[in-house]
Motif scaffolding. Structure first.
Motif, PDB file in Angstrom:
ATOM      1  N   ASP A   4     -21.026  38.759 -46.790  1.00 59.73           N
ATOM      2  CA  ASP A   4     -20.788  38.135 -47.240  1.00 59.73           C
ATOM      3  C   ASP A   4     -19.568  37.846 -48.488  1.00 59.73           C
ATOM      4  OD1 ASP A   4     -23.086  35.366 -49.378  1.00 59.73           O
ATOM      5  OD2 ASP A   4     -21.082  35.086 -47.707  1.00 59.73           O
ATOM      6  N   ARG A   5     -18.325  36.710 -47.711  1.00 58.42           N
ATOM      7  CA  ARG A   5     -17.809  37.488 -48.240  1.00 58.42           C
ATOM      8  C   ARG A   5     -17.667  35.385 -49.130  1.00 58.42           C
ATOM      9  NH1 ARG A   5     -12.318  40.044 -49.496  1.00 58.42           N
ATOM     10  NH2 ARG A   5     -12.831  40.943 -47.389  1.00 58.42           N
ATOM     11  N   LEU A   6     -17.215  35.771 -50.817  1.00 59.86           N
ATOM     12  CA  LEU A   6     -17.300  34.818 -51.421  1.00 59.86           C
ATOM     13  C   LEU A   6     -16.137  33.340 -51.357  1.00 59.86           C
ATOM     14  CD1 LEU A   6     -17.257  36.398 -55.076  1.00 59.86           C
ATOM     15  CD2 LEU A   6     -19.328  35.191 -54.403  1.00 59.86           C
ATOM     16  N   GLN A   7     -16.403  32.264 -51.126  1.00 52.61           N
ATOM     17  CA  GLN A   7     -15.647  31.502 -50.691  1.00 52.61           C
ATOM     18  C   GLN A   7     -14.919  31.448 -52.549  1.00 52.61           C
ATOM     19  OE1 GLN A   7     -15.850  30.018 -47.718  1.00 52.61           O
ATOM     20  NE2 GLN A   7     -17.688  31.193 -47.795  1.00 52.61           N
ATOM     21  N   PRO A   8     -13.414  30.695 -51.621  1.00 54.23           N
ATOM     22  CA  PRO A   8     -12.388  31.301 -52.874  1.00 54.23           C
ATOM     23  C   PRO A   8     -12.769  30.554 -53.740  1.00 54.23           C
ATOM     24  CG  PRO A   8     -11.398  30.495 -50.429  1.00 54.23           C
ATOM     25  CD  PRO A   8     -12.789  30.529 -50.693  1.00 54.23           C
ATOM     26  N   THR A   9     -13.650  29.036 -53.341  1.00 59.11           N
ATOM     27  CA  THR A   9     -13.877  28.155 -54.779  1.00 59.11           C
ATOM     28  C   THR A   9     -14.689  28.724 -55.265  1.00 59.11           C
ATOM     29  OG1 THR A   9     -15.477  26.872 -52.842  1.00 59.11           O
ATOM     30  CG2 THR A   9     -13.155  25.785 -53.403  1.00 59.11           C
ATOM     31  N   ASP A  10     -15.812  29.457 -55.676  1.00 60.68           N
ATOM     32  CA  ASP A  10     -16.973  30.324 -56.367  1.00 60.68           C
ATOM     33  C   ASP A  10     -15.812  30.888 -57.573  1.00 60.68           C
ATOM     34  OD1 ASP A  10     -18.575  31.590 -53.671  1.00 60.68           O
ATOM     35  OD2 ASP A  10     -18.438  29.744 -54.674  1.00 60.68           O
ATOM     36  N   LEU A  67      -9.690  46.579 -56.696  1.00 58.76           N
ATOM     37  CA  LEU A  67     -10.999  45.695 -56.660  1.00 58.76           C
ATOM     38  C   LEU A  67     -11.202  45.093 -55.196  1.00 58.76           C
ATOM     39  CD1 LEU A  67     -10.118  44.178 -59.931  1.00 58.76           C
ATOM     40  CD2 LEU A  67     -11.440  45.982 -59.305  1.00 58.76           C
ATOM     41  N   GLU A  68     -10.844  45.899 -54.303  1.00 58.62           N
ATOM     42  CA  GLU A  68      -9.786  45.664 -53.071  1.00 58.62           C
ATOM     43  C   GLU A  68     -10.472  43.865 -52.666  1.00 58.62           C
ATOM     44  OE1 GLU A  68     -13.196  47.212 -51.528  1.00 58.62           O
ATOM     45  OE2 GLU A  68     -12.830  49.414 -52.562  1.00 58.62           O
ATOM     46  N   VAL A  69      -9.457  43.380 -53.598  1.00 59.74           N
ATOM     47  CA  VAL A  69      -9.353  40.969 -53.395  1.00 59.74           C
ATOM     48  C   VAL A  69      -7.896  41.298 -52.933  1.00 59.74           C
ATOM     49  CG1 VAL A  69     -11.077  41.556 -54.869  1.00 59.74           C
ATOM     50  CG2 VAL A  69      -9.238  41.406 -55.891  1.00 59.74           C
ATOM     51  N   SER A  70      -7.413  39.912 -52.206  1.00 67.68           N
ATOM     52  CA  SER A  70      -6.385  40.353 -52.674  1.00 67.68           C
ATOM     53  C   SER A  70      -5.444  39.600 -54.392  1.00 67.68           C
ATOM     54  CB  SER A  70      -5.982  38.409 -51.664  1.00 67.68           C
ATOM     55  OG  SER A  70      -5.990  37.114 -52.026  1.00 67.68           O
ATOM     56  N   LEU A  71      -4.209  39.951 -54.254  1.00 62.24           N
ATOM     57  CA  LEU A  71      -3.370  39.247 -55.336  1.00 62.24           C
ATOM     58  C   LEU A  71      -3.829  37.998 -55.916  1.00 62.24           C
ATOM     59  CD1 LEU A  71      -1.936  40.138 -57.773  1.00 62.24           C
ATOM     60  CD2 LEU A  71       0.082  39.927 -56.513  1.00 62.24           C
ATOM     61  N   GLY A  77      -8.385  32.827 -58.312  1.00 59.86           N
ATOM     62  CA  GLY A  77      -9.480  32.884 -56.864  1.00 59.86           C
ATOM     63  C   GLY A  77      -8.918  31.692 -55.653  1.00 59.86           C
ATOM     64  N   HIS A  78      -7.742  31.855 -55.197  1.00 59.62           N
ATOM     65  CA  HIS A  78      -7.415  31.236 -54.177  1.00 59.62           C
ATOM     66  C   HIS A  78      -7.534  32.799 -53.295  1.00 59.62           C
ATOM     67  CE1 HIS A  78      -7.714  27.690 -54.671  1.00 59.62           C
ATOM     68  NE2 HIS A  78      -8.353  27.395 -55.402  1.00 59.62           N
ATOM     69  N   GLY A  79      -8.192  32.765 -51.392  1.00 51.69           N
ATOM     70  CA  GLY A  79      -7.756  34.235 -50.944  1.00 51.69           C
ATOM     71  C   GLY A  79      -9.203  35.083 -50.919  1.00 51.69           C
ATOM     72  N   ALA A  80      -8.525  36.353 -50.783  1.00 54.26           N
ATOM     73  CA  ALA A  80     -10.071  37.292 -50.131  1.00 54.26           C
ATOM     74  C   ALA A  80      -9.882  37.684 -51.140  1.00 54.26           C
ATOM     75  CB  ALA A  80      -9.581  37.889 -49.328  1.00 54.26           C
ATOM     76  N   GLY A  81     -11.531  36.870 -51.697  1.00 52.55           N
ATOM     77  CA  GLY A  81     -12.505  37.454 -53.053  1.00 52.55           C
ATOM     78  C   GLY A  81     -13.375  38.591 -52.610  1.00 52.55           C
TER      79      GLY A  81
END
Length: 94
Positions: A4-10, A67-71, A77-81
């Motif tokens: 499950d990938r967190l939603q950008p708004t999370d 951290l395996e997230v997008s910059l 807090g928007h993008g691949a979390g």
């Protein structure tokens, strides 16, 4: 197991330090291991997560990769979390 990938708004209302902490928890690495990826002391990494200091612009991409997230997610807090493993309820049903 499903992912499950967190939603950008999370995370958009969180601070960058809060997002760093959240993502570090998701990839299950210690502050010490995360700090080693940037060759900084663990107390420096902790100060970033606690919003007492900010990493340099040059370190942000390495932090996002570690951290395996997008910059974009790290910064705003928007993008691949972070990706979180989620227990599959169907595996427990017989």
């Amino acid at each position: 197991m499903s992912i499950d990938r967190l939603q950008p708004t999370d995370a958009e209302d969180d601070t960058m330090g809060g997002r760093m902490s959240l993502a570090r928890d998701a990839v299950k690495i210690s502050i010490e291991a995360a700090a080693r990826s940037l060759c900084v002391a663990p107390d420096i990494w902790a100060s970033w997560e606690n919003d007492r200091a900010a990493p340099s612009a040059g370190d942000l991409e390495t932090i996002a990769e570690t951290l395996e997230v997008s910059l974009a997610w790290l910064l705003r807090g928007h993008g691949a979390g972070p990706i979180w493993p989620v227990a599959n309820d169907n595996a427990h049903r017989g």
